[in-house]
Design a protein around this motif. Structure first.
Motif, PDB file in Angstrom:
ATOM      1  N   MET A  70      -2.524  -6.338  11.942  1.00 39.21           N
ATOM      2  CA  MET A  70      -2.984  -5.792  10.674  1.00 39.21           C
ATOM      3  C   MET A  70      -2.242  -4.515  10.284  1.00 39.21           C
ATOM      4  O   MET A  70      -2.640  -3.828   9.352  1.00 39.21           O
ATOM      5  CB  MET A  70      -4.486  -5.492  10.759  1.00 39.21           C
ATOM      6  CG  MET A  70      -4.862  -4.479  11.836  1.00 39.21           C
ATOM      7  SD  MET A  70      -6.652  -4.176  11.972  1.00 39.21           S
ATOM      8  CE  MET A  70      -6.949  -3.160  10.500  1.00 39.21           C
ATOM      9  N   ASP A  71      -1.151  -4.207  10.982  1.00 39.82           N
ATOM     10  CA  ASP A  71      -0.466  -2.937  10.791  1.00 39.82           C
ATOM     11  C   ASP A  71       0.761  -3.010   9.898  1.00 39.82           C
ATOM     12  O   ASP A  71       1.468  -2.017   9.744  1.00 39.82           O
ATOM     13  CB  ASP A  71      -0.040  -2.367  12.151  1.00 39.82           C
ATOM     14  CG  ASP A  71      -1.224  -2.063  13.046  1.00 39.82           C
ATOM     15  OD1 ASP A  71      -2.330  -1.841  12.511  1.00 39.82           O
ATOM     16  OD2 ASP A  71      -1.046  -2.039  14.278  1.00 39.82           O
ATOM     17  N   THR A  72       1.034  -4.181   9.310  1.00 41.33           N
ATOM     18  CA  THR A  72       2.220  -4.332   8.465  1.00 41.33           C
ATOM     19  C   THR A  72       1.808  -4.890   7.107  1.00 41.33           C
ATOM     20  O   THR A  72       2.065  -6.060   6.804  1.00 41.33           O
ATOM     21  CB  THR A  72       3.267  -5.253   9.128  1.00 41.33           C
ATOM     22  OG1 THR A  72       2.629  -6.482   9.533  1.00 41.33           O
ATOM     23  CG2 THR A  72       3.892  -4.588  10.333  1.00 41.33           C
ATOM     24  N   PRO A  73       1.184  -4.062   6.262  1.00 41.17           N
ATOM     25  CA  PRO A  73       0.723  -4.559   4.957  1.00 41.17           C
ATOM     26  C   PRO A  73       1.858  -4.943   4.019  1.00 41.17           C
ATOM     27  O   PRO A  73       1.606  -5.548   2.976  1.00 41.17           O
ATOM     28  CB  PRO A  73      -0.071  -3.378   4.399  1.00 41.17           C
ATOM     29  CG  PRO A  73       0.488  -2.170   5.090  1.00 41.17           C
ATOM     30  CD  PRO A  73       0.829  -2.650   6.467  1.00 41.17           C
ATOM     31  N   GLN A  74       3.099  -4.619   4.386  1.00 39.81           N
ATOM     32  CA  GLN A  74       4.246  -5.020   3.566  1.00 39.81           C
ATOM     33  C   GLN A  74       4.681  -6.451   3.818  1.00 39.81           C
ATOM     34  O   GLN A  74       5.609  -6.945   3.169  1.00 39.81           O
ATOM     35  CB  GLN A  74       5.424  -4.060   3.803  1.00 39.81           C
ATOM     36  CG  GLN A  74       6.127  -4.190   5.158  1.00 39.81           C
ATOM     37  CD  GLN A  74       5.510  -3.382   6.272  1.00 39.81           C
ATOM     38  OE1 GLN A  74       4.289  -3.322   6.377  1.00 39.81           O
ATOM     39  NE2 GLN A  74       6.334  -2.752   7.095  1.00 39.81           N
ATOM     40  N   ALA A 134       3.490   9.467   8.446  1.00 45.50           N
ATOM     41  CA  ALA A 134       4.855   9.175   8.003  1.00 45.50           C
ATOM     42  C   ALA A 134       5.054   7.684   7.830  1.00 45.50           C
ATOM     43  O   ALA A 134       5.673   7.236   6.853  1.00 45.50           O
ATOM     44  CB  ALA A 134       5.866   9.743   9.010  1.00 45.50           C
ATOM     45  N   ASP A 135       4.526   6.893   8.763  1.00 41.16           N
ATOM     46  CA  ASP A 135       4.600   5.434   8.636  1.00 41.16           C
ATOM     47  C   ASP A 135       3.895   4.972   7.361  1.00 41.16           C
ATOM     48  O   ASP A 135       4.397   4.098   6.645  1.00 41.16           O
ATOM     49  CB  ASP A 135       3.928   4.755   9.828  1.00 41.16           C
ATOM     50  CG  ASP A 135       4.611   5.014  11.151  1.00 41.16           C
ATOM     51  OD1 ASP A 135       5.835   5.229  11.151  1.00 41.16           O
ATOM     52  OD2 ASP A 135       3.913   4.996  12.174  1.00 41.16           O
ATOM     53  N   ALA A 136       2.720   5.535   7.101  1.00 42.85           N
ATOM     54  CA  ALA A 136       1.930   5.108   5.952  1.00 42.85           C
ATOM     55  C   ALA A 136       2.695   5.296   4.647  1.00 42.85           C
ATOM     56  O   ALA A 136       2.735   4.400   3.794  1.00 42.85           O
ATOM     57  CB  ALA A 136       0.606   5.876   5.911  1.00 42.85           C
ATOM     58  N   HIS A 137       3.330   6.445   4.482  1.00 43.09           N
ATOM     59  CA  HIS A 137       4.072   6.710   3.252  1.00 43.09           C
ATOM     60  C   HIS A 137       5.306   5.817   3.148  1.00 43.09           C
ATOM     61  O   HIS A 137       5.630   5.312   2.066  1.00 43.09           O
ATOM     62  CB  HIS A 137       4.446   8.181   3.181  1.00 43.09           C
ATOM     63  CG  HIS A 137       3.287   9.070   2.884  1.00 43.09           C
ATOM     64  ND1 HIS A 137       2.795   9.269   1.605  1.00 43.09           N
ATOM     65  CD2 HIS A 137       2.491   9.810   3.705  1.00 43.09           C
ATOM     66  CE1 HIS A 137       1.753  10.088   1.644  1.00 43.09           C
ATOM     67  NE2 HIS A 137       1.550  10.431   2.900  1.00 43.09           N
ATOM     68  N   ALA A 138       5.984   5.584   4.275  1.00 44.35           N
ATOM     69  CA  ALA A 138       7.178   4.740   4.260  1.00 44.35           C
ATOM     70  C   ALA A 138       6.825   3.296   3.924  1.00 44.35           C
ATOM     71  O   ALA A 138       7.514   2.639   3.128  1.00 44.35           O
ATOM     72  CB  ALA A 138       7.892   4.815   5.606  1.00 44.35           C
ATOM     73  N   VAL A 139       5.760   2.782   4.517  1.00 46.19           N
ATOM     74  CA  VAL A 139       5.362   1.400   4.283  1.00 46.19           C
ATOM     75  C   VAL A 139       4.836   1.220   2.864  1.00 46.19           C
ATOM     76  O   VAL A 139       5.119   0.201   2.201  1.00 46.19           O
ATOM     77  CB  VAL A 139       4.322   0.970   5.326  1.00 46.19           C
ATOM     78  CG1 VAL A 139       3.675  -0.357   4.938  1.00 46.19           C
ATOM     79  CG2 VAL A 139       4.974   0.845   6.703  1.00 46.19           C
TER      80      VAL A 139
END
Length: 212
Positions: free
Chosen positions: A98-102, A178-183
């Motif tokens: 569930m960690d890759t909403p893209q 940082a991951d959240a903003h990048a994704v």
């Protein structure tokens, strides 16, 4: 046709995305986790599949779309829980978290006619997807999880078993701010990006002095 599996945790404050706190509150982190899960389930729902299964730690909520079977995760480490998810399948299966909403339906549409396994590496050294033409729980048991070597060890396990492995694109998991903003920038039209935009935390610092 392939069975699509999603392994997930119920998005409750204090139980999910704890590495997002700070800068986000536990409630915001849970909201981001819920949005990431909703985007993932929407992609799975739009991909061709023989069956769609949510392997859940917790209880389903309003974020669950129709068309999914819900089964409980077993006890034990992540390797055991992943192995148990595959043990429920007969025929080809592809598992995602569930960690890759893209993620997109196209990425989830895999062809096993020329492959025994599909492997989706994650930027943090793990993996976001694993597909097996003939699900074998033993291919996952004992793989050290949540380390920088998890993906390499898991892929080597597949190769050492004599499987023909094909690779999916490398994706970034959402673990930190940082991951959240990048994704979110990769999928600006998703629920995750919209939920992030509604959070009050400032974007992470950038540049040579930024924390990593």
């Amino acid at each position: 046709m392939t069975t699509l599996l999603v392994i997930a945790k119920e998005p409750r404050p204090g139980r999910v995305k704890t590495r997002l706190t700070p800068p986000f509150t536990p409630q915001q982190a849970a909201g981001l986790a819920e949005a990431a899960l909703a985007d993932t389930l929407r992609a799975v729902a739009a991909a061709p599949a023989a069956r769609r299964v949510l392997v859940l730690d917790g209880r389903p909520g309003a974020w669950l779309p129709p068309g999914f079977d819900v089964v409980a995760q077993c006890a034990g480490g992540l390797d055991e829980r992943l192995a148990a998810a595959f043990a429920r399948c007969t025929g080809p299966a592809l598992l995602v978290g569930m960690d890759t909403p893209q993620v997109t339906p196209e990425l989830l549409t895999v062809d096993f006619s020329g492959a025994d396994a599909w492997f989706g590496p994650a930027e943090d050294g793990g993996f976001w997807a694993l597909g097996l033409a003939e699900p074998d729980p033993g291919l996952l048991r004992g793989v050290p999880m949540s380390t920088a070597e998890t993906g390499a060890v898991q892929r080597r396990r597949l190769v050492d078993a004599g499987l023909r492995v094909r690779d999916l694109p490398c994706l970034r998991d959402v673990d930190t701010a940082a991951d959240a903003h990048a994704v979110a920038a990769l999928a600006p039209g998703g629920r995750f990006a919209a939920r992030l935009a509604g959070c009050t935390a400032a974007p992470p610092a950038s540049g040579p002095g930024a924390a990593r």
